[in-house]
Write an enzyme that holds these catalytic residues in place. Structure first.
Site, mmCIF file in Angstrom:
data_model
loop_
_atom_site.group_PDB
_atom_site.id
_atom_site.type_symbol
_atom_site.label_atom_id
_atom_site.label_comp_id
_atom_site.label_asym_id
_atom_site.label_seq_id
_atom_site.Cartn_x
_atom_site.Cartn_y
_atom_site.Cartn_z
ATOM 1 N N ASP A 50 -38.512 -4.266 8.440
ATOM 2 C CA ASP A 50 -37.268 -5.002 8.235
ATOM 3 C C ASP A 50 -37.355 -6.259 9.102
ATOM 4 O O ASP A 50 -37.683 -6.190 10.277
ATOM 5 C CB ASP A 50 -36.095 -4.118 8.686
ATOM 6 C CG ASP A 50 -34.768 -4.789 8.433
ATOM 7 O OD1 ASP A 50 -34.316 -4.768 7.279
ATOM 8 O OD2 ASP A 50 -34.193 -5.347 9.391
ATOM 9 N N HIS A 132 -40.642 -26.139 3.533
ATOM 10 C CA HIS A 132 -40.605 -27.476 4.134
ATOM 11 C C HIS A 132 -39.730 -27.445 5.377
ATOM 12 O O HIS A 132 -38.661 -26.828 5.402
ATOM 13 C CB HIS A 132 -40.204 -28.561 3.136
ATOM 14 C CG HIS A 132 -38.760 -28.669 2.796
ATOM 15 N ND1 HIS A 132 -37.855 -29.378 3.552
ATOM 16 C CD2 HIS A 132 -38.054 -28.198 1.748
ATOM 17 C CE1 HIS A 132 -36.667 -29.344 2.978
ATOM 18 N NE2 HIS A 132 -36.747 -28.618 1.882
ATOM 19 N N ASP A 144 -31.154 -26.181 4.217
ATOM 20 C CA ASP A 144 -32.246 -26.955 3.576
ATOM 21 C C ASP A 144 -33.029 -27.722 4.633
ATOM 22 O O ASP A 144 -32.661 -28.846 4.946
ATOM 23 C CB ASP A 144 -31.640 -27.911 2.545
ATOM 24 C CG ASP A 144 -32.708 -28.697 1.794
ATOM 25 O OD1 ASP A 144 -33.897 -28.338 1.869
ATOM 26 O OD2 ASP A 144 -32.327 -29.682 1.147
ATOM 27 N N GLU A 178 -41.080 -33.213 2.566
ATOM 28 C CA GLU A 178 -40.700 -32.704 1.239
ATOM 29 C C GLU A 178 -39.597 -33.558 0.666
ATOM 30 O O GLU A 178 -39.567 -33.850 -0.535
ATOM 31 C CB GLU A 178 -40.235 -31.239 1.328
ATOM 32 C CG GLU A 178 -39.978 -30.581 -0.020
ATOM 33 C CD GLU A 178 -38.551 -30.719 -0.560
ATOM 34 O OE1 GLU A 178 -38.307 -30.324 -1.699
ATOM 35 O OE2 GLU A 178 -37.678 -31.245 0.164
ATOM 36 N N ASP A 207 -37.446 -22.423 -0.125
ATOM 37 C CA ASP A 207 -36.688 -23.650 0.134
ATOM 38 C C ASP A 207 -35.232 -23.353 -0.202
ATOM 39 O O ASP A 207 -34.877 -23.249 -1.371
ATOM 40 C CB ASP A 207 -37.253 -24.767 -0.749
ATOM 41 C CG ASP A 207 -36.583 -26.113 -0.499
ATOM 42 O OD1 ASP A 207 -35.692 -26.200 0.365
ATOM 43 O OD2 ASP A 207 -36.959 -27.084 -1.197
ATOM 44 N N HIS A 294 -27.702 -31.524 1.532
ATOM 45 C CA HIS A 294 -28.078 -32.893 1.921
ATOM 46 C C HIS A 294 -26.960 -33.644 2.629
ATOM 47 O O HIS A 294 -26.895 -34.869 2.550
ATOM 48 C CB HIS A 294 -28.599 -33.686 0.704
ATOM 49 C CG HIS A 294 -29.979 -33.270 0.310
ATOM 50 N ND1 HIS A 294 -30.721 -33.893 -0.673
ATOM 51 C CD2 HIS A 294 -30.775 -32.275 0.793
ATOM 52 C CE1 HIS A 294 -31.910 -33.300 -0.770
ATOM 53 N NE2 HIS A 294 -31.956 -32.315 0.093
ATOM 54 N N ASP A 309 -30.564 -12.570 5.216
ATOM 55 C CA ASP A 309 -31.150 -11.274 5.561
ATOM 56 C C ASP A 309 -31.925 -10.689 4.374
ATOM 57 O O ASP A 309 -33.087 -10.284 4.503
ATOM 58 C CB ASP A 309 -30.024 -10.332 5.996
ATOM 59 C CG ASP A 309 -30.556 -9.051 6.616
ATOM 60 O OD1 ASP A 309 -31.696 -9.040 7.107
ATOM 61 O OD2 ASP A 309 -29.806 -8.051 6.616
#
Ligand code: TRP
Ligand code: ZN
Length: 324
Positions: A50, A132, A144, A178, A207, A294, A309
């Site tokens: 885990d 990335h 992100d 990226e 990603d 973004h 998780d």
């Protein structure tokens, strides 16, 4: 054209459970005729551990601190990017990985990929996972793509902690630039000799895997990798869908274009969750999977812990299952 992954069905995660009875005999062992696991004399497939969510979140806190200390981002060519890379590299070096920084130039600034090899395994059969590590300039990039970067890092550290000795060779990567158009991953693929490219059995990309209003999307590419993820989520009772929010919009694209089998997970960006999706996954219909995509609010508050998780555990499962 390369065969799907290793070209054979994988008995992912099949671990026999045996019970010692009071008399010392072993109950629950299949007879030779119906034995479906490894042949006698070979090691049983090890199950992935885990992945500790607290550790993954600790990496995200570090990425957040790095952004905060460096103008609010971890973008290509900015000090927050290199600091993120140094953080990941130090963890891997301390755990026994062989790391390498690959430099390139994009938009007049120096960029960096980080490649980490786990010593051992068949060098002609490489299983690779990557994410990335750069953010956009407008924010710290915690979903992100701190999320994928942290989960791949923790998977690599779990490999080291467990002393896992996979049959195949494991390689992990963190890509630069990226957000400028897959620059770092394309640079890596283009600079690999074609003989080395052919040794990559599969590339798994992560990603955005902790989106705050999450979906559970599996890339529809290599069938063996795809099935490994789908079966894992089915075992959790979590529905998945095929990723459709822009094929080729992340670092698996250069690998796929070079003929490497690819796969991956994604929890959604700026598309909106439908009511059918909210019915099966919870969350808010009519809202984006990630309303901070973004933007400056992509902070540590922009993470759904359950999604992070589950996806982290799925990455570890896939690495273990595909490399034995
Ligand atoms: N790669 C995009 C980014 O980093 C995010 C993204 C959009 C994405 N659509 C995707 C990632 C589909 C994987 C799959 O900004
Ligand atoms: Zn991204």
């Amino acid at each position: 054209m390369k065969l799907p992954f290793s070209g054979r069905a994988l008995t992912a995660g099949a671990v026999a459970v045996v019970t010692l009875t009071a008399g010392g005999s072993v109950a629950g062992v299949a007879s030779a005729a119906d034995r479906s696991g490894p042949a006698p004399g070979t090691a049983a497939a090890a199950a992935a551990p885990d992945l500790p969510i607290a550790n993954v979140k600790a990496h995200l806190s570090q990425f957040q601190s790095i952004a905060t200390a460096n103008g609010g981002n971890r973008a290509h060519g900015r000090p927050g990017y290199k600091a993120s890379l140094d953080y990941v590299k130090a963890k891997l070096d301390a755990a026994g990985f062989t790391t390498r920084i690959q430099q390139f130039t994009a938009s007049g600034r120096t960029g960096y990929n980080l490649i980490a090899d786990w010593p051992g395994g068949d060098a002609n059969q490489v299983v690779m996972a990557g994410s990335h590590l750069d953010s956009v300039t407008s924010g710290p990039g915690i979903n992100d793509n701190g999320s994928g970067s942290a989960a791949v890092l923790e998977t690599a550290l779990a490999v080291a902690r467990s002393g896992f000795k996979p049959a195949k060779h494991l390689r992990f990567a963190w890509w630069g630039a990226e957000e400028l158009g897959l620059v770092g991953s394309r640079y890596y693929v283009n600079s690999l000799p074609s003989a080395d490219r052919a040794k990559i059995d599969g590339y798994l990309n992560f990603d955005m895997i902790g989106s705050p209003n999450p979906g559970y999307f599996v890339y529809d590419d290599d069938p063996v990798i795809e099935k490994t993820f789908k079966d894992y989520f089915a075992g959790l009772g979590v529905a998945t869908e095929i990723e459709t929010e822009g094929d080729g919009r992340s670092d698996h694209a250069p690998f796929k274009n070079a003929g490497v089998p690819v796969g991956g997970l994604f929890s959604g960006a700026d598309y909106r969750k439908t009511s059918a999706q909210a019915a099966k996954w919870g969350g808010t219909a009519g809202q984006p999977f990630d309303r901070c995509y973004h933007s400056s609010c992509d902070t540590t508050a922009n993470i759904n812990d359950t999604a992070l998780d589950r996806n982290g555990d799925a990455i570890a499962h896939a690495i273990w299952a595909l490399s034995q």
